[in-house]
Design an enzyme around this catalytic site. Structure first.
Site, mmCIF file in Angstrom:
data_model
loop_
_atom_site.group_PDB
_atom_site.id
_atom_site.type_symbol
_atom_site.label_atom_id
_atom_site.label_comp_id
_atom_site.label_asym_id
_atom_site.label_seq_id
_atom_site.Cartn_x
_atom_site.Cartn_y
_atom_site.Cartn_z
ATOM 1 N N PHE A 237 -77.417 46.200 -45.082
ATOM 2 C CA PHE A 237 -77.994 45.001 -45.686
ATOM 3 C C PHE A 237 -76.927 44.247 -46.472
ATOM 4 O O PHE A 237 -76.130 44.847 -47.203
ATOM 5 C CB PHE A 237 -79.100 45.369 -46.684
ATOM 6 C CG PHE A 237 -80.269 46.106 -46.108
ATOM 7 C CD1 PHE A 237 -81.394 45.433 -45.671
ATOM 8 C CD2 PHE A 237 -80.266 47.501 -46.049
ATOM 9 C CE1 PHE A 237 -82.495 46.118 -45.170
ATOM 10 C CE2 PHE A 237 -81.359 48.190 -45.550
ATOM 11 C CZ PHE A 237 -82.474 47.501 -45.104
ATOM 12 N N ASP A 238 -76.944 42.924 -46.355
ATOM 13 C CA ASP A 238 -76.259 42.085 -47.325
ATOM 14 C C ASP A 238 -77.097 42.096 -48.605
ATOM 15 O O ASP A 238 -78.270 42.509 -48.590
ATOM 16 C CB ASP A 238 -76.119 40.670 -46.753
ATOM 17 C CG ASP A 238 -75.453 39.717 -47.719
ATOM 18 O OD1 ASP A 238 -74.590 40.165 -48.495
ATOM 19 O OD2 ASP A 238 -75.808 38.531 -47.711
ATOM 20 N N GLY A 239 -76.515 41.618 -49.702
ATOM 21 C CA GLY A 239 -77.241 41.642 -50.966
ATOM 22 C C GLY A 239 -78.004 40.368 -51.252
ATOM 23 O O GLY A 239 -79.224 40.279 -51.051
ATOM 24 N N LYS A 395 -70.271 34.066 -50.586
ATOM 25 C CA LYS A 395 -71.417 34.966 -50.670
ATOM 26 C C LYS A 395 -71.093 36.134 -51.571
ATOM 27 O O LYS A 395 -70.103 36.783 -51.364
ATOM 28 C CB LYS A 395 -71.753 35.447 -49.274
ATOM 29 C CG LYS A 395 -72.966 36.294 -49.259
ATOM 30 C CD LYS A 395 -74.143 35.451 -48.994
ATOM 31 C CE LYS A 395 -75.321 36.308 -48.618
ATOM 32 N NZ LYS A 395 -75.693 37.313 -49.515
#
Length: 395
Positions: A237-239, A395
């Site tokens: 997962f990205d945050g 990001k």
């Protein structure tokens, strides 16, 4: 004179008068006769097999018998993963026919080829890994319904259903629930199926699901094949704008990275609001704990990763403290400080990677990772022209 009648010799004497034949030597190429009681127990085709025990014969028949499929869990108890047909299988040729010749030609083509299974699509390895976890859960908890339940969610017409069913059976997938909407969007049915995650190759439908408050992502096939684990489900997962809200994204867009770092330091102990996939990570963590309680933390068939462009020193603490405040964790947390994610994902080899920015999705695809775009947050409202590159540290 009376007639003299010659009497036949007694039977015993006749036998003595018969010529004696040499006895044939016993044949050694035939097995000894099987007792009648034993012959009755032997399965057809094995009569006379020397020394074959009954247990072996029973195992032989058990292997021939069709395997009984496990019972589907109740939707309210399961972790429901809704997958579109074009995410699960490769249907580029069929989609081309639909776009160029229309729905009638598309349906006819599917009917004419219904005995030909589709090739596996982008979500196929992910679904197989979900089933591998289910197998291990059933062994540990035979009566539990806390399992993954895969639903095929598609706007295909019901006439196409036979080919889809044949393809699912061909690959021995356990998918019992179908939703075929005949051209209408299936989004309105997602909540009725208690959907925890929706994967589709249609970005518009995914955006509709996100707007309905359902975790969803547009899944993409990688540019090259990368072998993934068959026994351990790996999810990365990205945050921000995936597990967490896009609060920090908004700071970056409005004021730049320097202000972002100051903001994160000042709010280090204030948890971020939840993002669209927080609930899915929570569901994975719930299943992980079922293995932990059996002393199988190191052998757990589910492994999760936080892969973020945040810097650990300047903004990583808030992300970790947010997870802690939710009672959640990831097995690994990787802070890249703006470096590309693709090379690291190649080492992790996840079955799926979720990110809200197409820059990172494209980078993951190029390295062979199945990546899924989560259309959530401010980054979706300020899309740059396709020819302009996004910077990785945005990001």
């Amino acid at each position: 004179m009376g007639c003299l009648i010659k009497r036949a010799p007694p039977a015993r004497q006749r036998l003595r008068e018969l010529p004696v034949r040499a006895a044939s030597p016993p044949r050694t190429d035939q097995p000894p006769p099987v007792p009648r009681s034993r012959r009755a127990m032997e399965p057809p085709g094995t009569a006379g097999a020397p020394g074959r025990p009954w247990e072996e014969a029973k195992a032989f028949y058990d292997n021939l018998a069709p395997k009984k499929k496990p019972k589907s869990p109740k939707p309210e108890n399961a972790i429901t993963i809704a997958v579109s047909s074009r995410a699960l299988f490769r249907m580029e040729e069929e989609q081309k026919i639909y776009n160029e010749q229309g729905v009638e030609a598309y349906v006819k083509y599917q009917l004419d080829h219904e005995n030909e299974p589709f090739l596996p699509g982008a979500a196929f390895p992910f679904v197989k890994a979900l089933e591998a976890v289910n197998t291990q859960l059933r062994e540990l908890y035979p009566d539990s319904e806390e399992l993954f339940d895969i639903v095929l969610m598609t706007n295909n017409h019901a006439q196409v259903g036979v080919r889809l069913i044949n393809s699912i059976n061909h690959y021995d997938l356990f998918i019992e629930r179908f939703c075929m909407t005949g051209g209408n969007s299936p989004i309105c049915y997602l909540k009725a199926y208690h959907t925890n995650l929706y994967l589709s190759s249609d970005a518009e439908k995914v955006s509709g699901a996100i707007e309905e408050g359902i975790a969803a992502a547009t899944i993409f096939s990688p540019s090259k094949d990368l072998e993934v684990s068959e026994n351990q489900l790996r999810v990365a997962f990205d945050g921000d704008a995936v597990l967490f809200s896009d609060e920090s994204e908004q700071i970056v867009k409005a004021h730049g990275l320097d202000m972002f770092f100051e903001h994160e330091k000042a709010h280090e102990n204030k948890p971020l609001a939840q993002g669209p996939l927080k609930g899915f990570l929570e569901a994975l963590g719930k299943l992980q704990k079922k293995f932990y309680s059996k002393g199988l933390r190191m052998e757990c068939p589910i492994r999760t990763y936080l892969v973020t462009a945040r810097s650990a020193a300047s903004s990583g603490a808030r992300a970790l403290k947010t997870l802690r405040s939710w009672g959640l964790e990831t097995d690994e947390a990787l802070f890249l400080a703006g470096a590309p994610k693709g090379p690291l994902l190649k080492k992790i080899r996840p079955h799926i990677f979720f990110d809200d920015q197409m820059f990172h999705v494209e980078g993951a695809k190029e390295m062979g990772t199945v990546a899924a775009h989560v259309p959530y947050g401010i980054a979706q409202k300020h899309k740059r022209p396709a020819q302009e590159k996004q910077t990785p540290n945005s990001k």
